[in-house]
Motif scaffolding. Structure first.
Motif, PDB file in Angstrom:
ATOM      1  N   LEU A 101       0.697  -1.270  -0.047  1.00  0.00           N
ATOM      2  CA  LEU A 101       0.003  -0.012   0.181  1.00  0.00           C
ATOM      3  C   LEU A 101       1.034   1.307   0.157  1.00  0.00           C
ATOM      4  N   VAL A 102       0.248   2.295  -0.579  1.00  0.00           N
ATOM      5  CA  VAL A 102       1.019   3.516  -0.478  1.00  0.00           C
ATOM      6  C   VAL A 102       0.865   4.111   0.762  1.00  0.00           C
ATOM      7  N   ASN A 103       1.772   4.372   1.374  1.00  0.00           N
ATOM      8  CA  ASN A 103       1.745   4.955   2.954  1.00  0.00           C
ATOM      9  C   ASN A 103       1.006   6.244   3.192  1.00  0.00           C
ATOM     10  N   THR A 104       1.283   7.298   2.018  1.00  0.00           N
ATOM     11  CA  THR A 104       0.887   8.481   2.280  1.00  0.00           C
ATOM     12  C   THR A 104      -0.535   8.664   1.786  1.00  0.00           C
ATOM     13  N   LEU A 105      -1.243   7.600   1.505  1.00  0.00           N
ATOM     14  CA  LEU A 105      -2.580   7.598   0.989  1.00  0.00           C
ATOM     15  C   LEU A 105      -3.610   6.683   1.800  1.00  0.00           C
ATOM     16  N   THR A 106      -4.717   7.189   2.192  1.00  0.00           N
ATOM     17  CA  THR A 106      -5.670   6.568   2.785  1.00  0.00           C
ATOM     18  C   THR A 106      -6.056   5.381   1.965  1.00  0.00           C
ATOM     19  N   ALA A 107      -6.950   4.590   2.739  1.00  0.00           N
ATOM     20  CA  ALA A 107      -7.389   3.259   2.325  1.00  0.00           C
ATOM     21  C   ALA A 107      -8.180   3.363   1.141  1.00  0.00           C
ATOM     22  N   ILE A 108      -9.202   4.112   1.083  1.00  0.00           N
ATOM     23  CA  ILE A 108      -9.977   4.723  -0.182  1.00  0.00           C
ATOM     24  C   ILE A 108      -9.023   5.221  -1.390  1.00  0.00           C
ATOM     25  N   GLU A 109      -8.143   6.047  -0.971  1.00  0.00           N
ATOM     26  CA  GLU A 109      -7.083   6.562  -2.177  1.00  0.00           C
ATOM     27  C   GLU A 109      -6.041   5.343  -2.656  1.00  0.00           C
ATOM     28  N   ASN A 110      -5.937   4.572  -1.932  1.00  0.00           N
ATOM     29  CA  ASN A 110      -4.966   3.381  -2.369  1.00  0.00           C
ATOM     30  C   ASN A 110      -5.912   2.742  -3.224  1.00  0.00           C
ATOM     31  N   VAL A 111      -7.186   2.591  -3.164  1.00  0.00           N
ATOM     32  CA  VAL A 111      -8.154   1.709  -4.198  1.00  0.00           C
ATOM     33  C   VAL A 111      -8.400   2.536  -5.095  1.00  0.00           C
ATOM     34  N   GLU A 112      -8.657   3.760  -4.794  1.00  0.00           N
ATOM     35  CA  GLU A 112      -9.055   4.707  -6.044  1.00  0.00           C
ATOM     36  C   GLU A 112      -7.833   4.659  -7.071  1.00  0.00           C
ATOM     37  N   ALA A 113      -6.664   4.914  -6.584  1.00  0.00           N
ATOM     38  CA  ALA A 113      -5.473   4.779  -7.518  1.00  0.00           C
ATOM     39  C   ALA A 113      -5.349   3.959  -8.542  1.00  0.00           C
ATOM     40  N   MET A 114      -5.832   2.678  -8.411  1.00  0.00           N
ATOM     41  CA  MET A 114      -5.861   1.558  -9.324  1.00  0.00           C
ATOM     42  C   MET A 114      -6.658   2.103 -10.553  1.00  0.00           C
ATOM     43  N   LEU A 115      -7.588   2.783 -10.367  1.00  0.00           N
ATOM     44  CA  LEU A 115      -8.343   3.365 -11.638  1.00  0.00           C
ATOM     45  C   LEU A 115      -7.954   4.608 -12.253  1.00  0.00           C
ATOM     46  N   PRO A 117      -4.980   6.290 -14.657  1.00  0.00           N
ATOM     47  CA  PRO A 117      -5.694   7.261 -15.327  1.00  0.00           C
ATOM     48  C   PRO A 117      -6.905   6.511 -16.020  1.00  0.00           C
ATOM     49  N   THR A 118      -7.923   7.074 -16.078  1.00  0.00           N
ATOM     50  CA  THR A 118      -9.229   6.456 -16.706  1.00  0.00           C
ATOM     51  C   THR A 118     -10.249   7.601 -17.246  1.00  0.00           C
ATOM     52  N   VAL A 119     -11.113   7.158 -18.040  1.00  0.00           N
ATOM     53  CA  VAL A 119     -12.209   8.035 -18.476  1.00  0.00           C
ATOM     54  C   VAL A 119     -13.023   8.127 -17.469  1.00  0.00           C
ATOM     55  N   LEU A 120     -13.253   7.441 -16.482  1.00  0.00           N
ATOM     56  CA  LEU A 120     -14.383   7.233 -15.305  1.00  0.00           C
ATOM     57  C   LEU A 120     -14.358   8.684 -14.727  1.00  0.00           C
ATOM     58  N   ARG A 121     -15.470   9.129 -14.436  1.00  0.00           N
ATOM     59  CA  ARG A 121     -15.939  10.363 -13.788  1.00  0.00           C
ATOM     60  C   ARG A 121     -15.331  10.109 -11.988  1.00  0.00           C
ATOM     61  N   SER A 122     -14.854  11.026 -11.370  1.00  0.00           N
ATOM     62  CA  SER A 122     -14.287  10.961 -10.100  1.00  0.00           C
ATOM     63  C   SER A 122     -15.222  10.369  -9.000  1.00  0.00           C
ATOM     64  N   LYS A 123     -16.572  10.702  -9.270  1.00  0.00           N
ATOM     65  CA  LYS A 123     -17.529  10.195  -8.485  1.00  0.00           C
ATOM     66  C   LYS A 123     -17.890   8.627  -8.788  1.00  0.00           C
ATOM     67  N   GLU A 124     -17.564   8.202  -9.956  1.00  0.00           N
ATOM     68  CA  GLU A 124     -17.710   6.857 -10.286  1.00  0.00           C
ATOM     69  C   GLU A 124     -16.497   5.986  -9.631  1.00  0.00           C
ATOM     70  N   ILE A 125     -15.311   6.790  -9.915  1.00  0.00           N
ATOM     71  CA  ILE A 125     -14.184   6.041  -9.151  1.00  0.00           C
ATOM     72  C   ILE A 125     -14.539   5.878  -7.742  1.00  0.00           C
ATOM     73  N   GLU A 126     -15.010   6.860  -6.977  1.00  0.00           N
ATOM     74  CA  GLU A 126     -15.117   6.796  -5.729  1.00  0.00           C
ATOM     75  C   GLU A 126     -16.296   5.841  -5.292  1.00  0.00           C
ATOM     76  N   ASN A 127     -17.415   5.795  -6.199  1.00  0.00           N
ATOM     77  CA  ASN A 127     -18.334   4.567  -5.805  1.00  0.00           C
ATOM     78  C   ASN A 127     -17.754   3.242  -6.048  1.00  0.00           C
ATOM     79  N   ARG A 128     -17.053   3.061  -6.767  1.00  0.00           N
ATOM     80  CA  ARG A 128     -16.251   1.744  -7.176  1.00  0.00           C
ATOM     81  C   ARG A 128     -15.469   1.411  -6.106  1.00  0.00           C
TER      82      ARG A 128
END
Ligand SMILES: Nc1ncnc2c1ncn2[C@@H]1O[C@H](COP(=O)(O)OP(=O)(O)OP(=O)(O)O)[C@@H](O)[C@H]1O
Ligand SMILES: [Mg+2]
Length: 227
Positions: A101-115, A117-128
Motif C-alpha cells: 500500500l502507499v503509506n501517504t494515501l488513505t485506504a480509499i485513495e489506495n483503492v481509487e489509485a488503481m483506476l 488514469p481513466t475515463v471514469l468520472r471521479s464520483k464513479e471512481i469513488e463509488n467503485r
C-alpha cells in the motif's frame, strides 16, 4: 486450434531457468496446466520450488523461456511489455505478501489509485472504491492510513485494490505470509467469497498447508515441476 471459452489460463510445455554465477536454476520444468474461469486454485510447494516464477509468467509479469501461456485465449509467452501491461491492467488483480500500500494515501485513495488514469468520472471512481472496500469489510476504515491498520486490515485494503477494476483473475503470492492465523482465515475467506460472488478466477501461491485447504483445485509443485 480454438481455445474453449471456459479455459482462463493454459500453460503448455512452459520452461524457465535462471543463470546465476555459472549455475543454471531450472525454476519451471515442462509445466502443463489448465485453469478454468471461476476456479479457485492453490499452488502449493516448498520454498524455492518455482511458485512465484509460475505466478509471474501466468500473469504476464515475466516471460517464460519456452512454451505457451494462453491467457483468455491469447498466447502471451512472447508478448511485448506494452501488451502485457494492458492485459494486466484490464484483466488482472494482484495481492502480495507485503501489501504494497502507499503509506501517504488513505485506504480509499489506495483503492481509487488503481483506476487512474481513466475515463471514469471521479464520483464513479469513488463509488467503485467504496463498493470494493465494502466487499472486504473495510468501508468504515476508508479514511485511515496504512500505518493505522493491522496487517490483516492492510491486506484487506490490498484485496479491495486488486478487485476494484473487476479483473477476470486475481493472483496472490503468499497473501498470508505476514499474517497471524486469524487474519489468514479472514483474508482467505474473503478471497473465497469474491470468487463465488463475482466468479473471479483465483490463483494463490503458498508454501503453507493451512492455506491449501481453501482451494477447489490444488496444484503441488516441487523443484520446478508439477507433482
Ligand atoms: N531473478 C532470479 N535470479 C536467479 N534465480 C532466481 C530468480 N528468481 C528466482 N530464482 C530461483 O528460482 C527458483 C524458484 O524461485 P521462486 O521464487 O519461483 O520460488 P518460490 O516457490 O516462490 O519460493 P518461496 O516459497 O520462497 O517464495 C529458486 O531456486 C530461486 O532461487
Ligand atoms: Mg515465492
Amino acid at each position: 486450434m480454438p481455445v474453449s471459452k471456459d479455459v482462463m489460463i493454459e500453460c503448455i510445455d512452459v520452461n524457465k531457468e535462471y543463470r546465476r554465477a555459472g549455475a543454471i536454476i531450472r525454476a519451471l520444468v515442462d509445466i502443463n496446466i489448465s485453469i478454468k474461469s471461476g476456479d479457485f486454485v492453490i499452488v502449493q510447494g516448498p520454498t524455492g520450488c518455482g511458485k512465484s516464477t509460475l505466478l509471474n509468467v501466468m500473469s504476464g509479469l515475466d516471460l517464460p523461456d519456452s512454451g505457451k501461456i494462453i491467457f483468455d485465449g491469447e498466447n502471451i509467452a512472447r508478448s511485448k511489455e506494452d501488451r502485457l501491461a494492458k492485459i494486466r491492467r484490464q484483466k488482472v488483480g494482484f495481492v502480495f505478501q507485503d501489501f504494497n500500500l502507499v503509506n501517504t494515501l488513505t485506504a480509499i485513495e489506495n483503492v481509487e489509485a488503481m483506476l487512474w488514469p481513466t475515463v471514469l468520472r471521479s464520483k464513479e471512481i469513488e463509488n467503485r472504491a467504496i463498493a470494493a472496500l465494502r466487499d472486504v469489510n473495510m468501508l468504515e476504515r476508508k479514511d485511515h492510513f496504512p500505518v493505522e491498520m493491522s496487517g490483516g486490515e492492510k491486506q484487506r485494503v490490498a484485496l479491495a485494490r486488486a478487485i476494484v477494476g473487476k479483473p477476470r483473475v486475481v493472483f496472490g503470492d503468499e497473501v498470508s505470509g505476514n499474517l497471524d492465523p486469524k487474519s489468514e482465515k479472514e483474508v482467505m475467506e474473503l478471497l473465497k467469497q469474491i470468487n463465488q460472488d463475482y466468479e473471479t478466477t483465483m490463483i494463490i501461491v503458498t508454501h503453507r498447508e493451512t492455506v491449501a485447504k481453501y482451494g477447489d483445485n490444488i496444484i503441488k509443485m516441487d523443484k520446478g515441476r508439477i507433482i
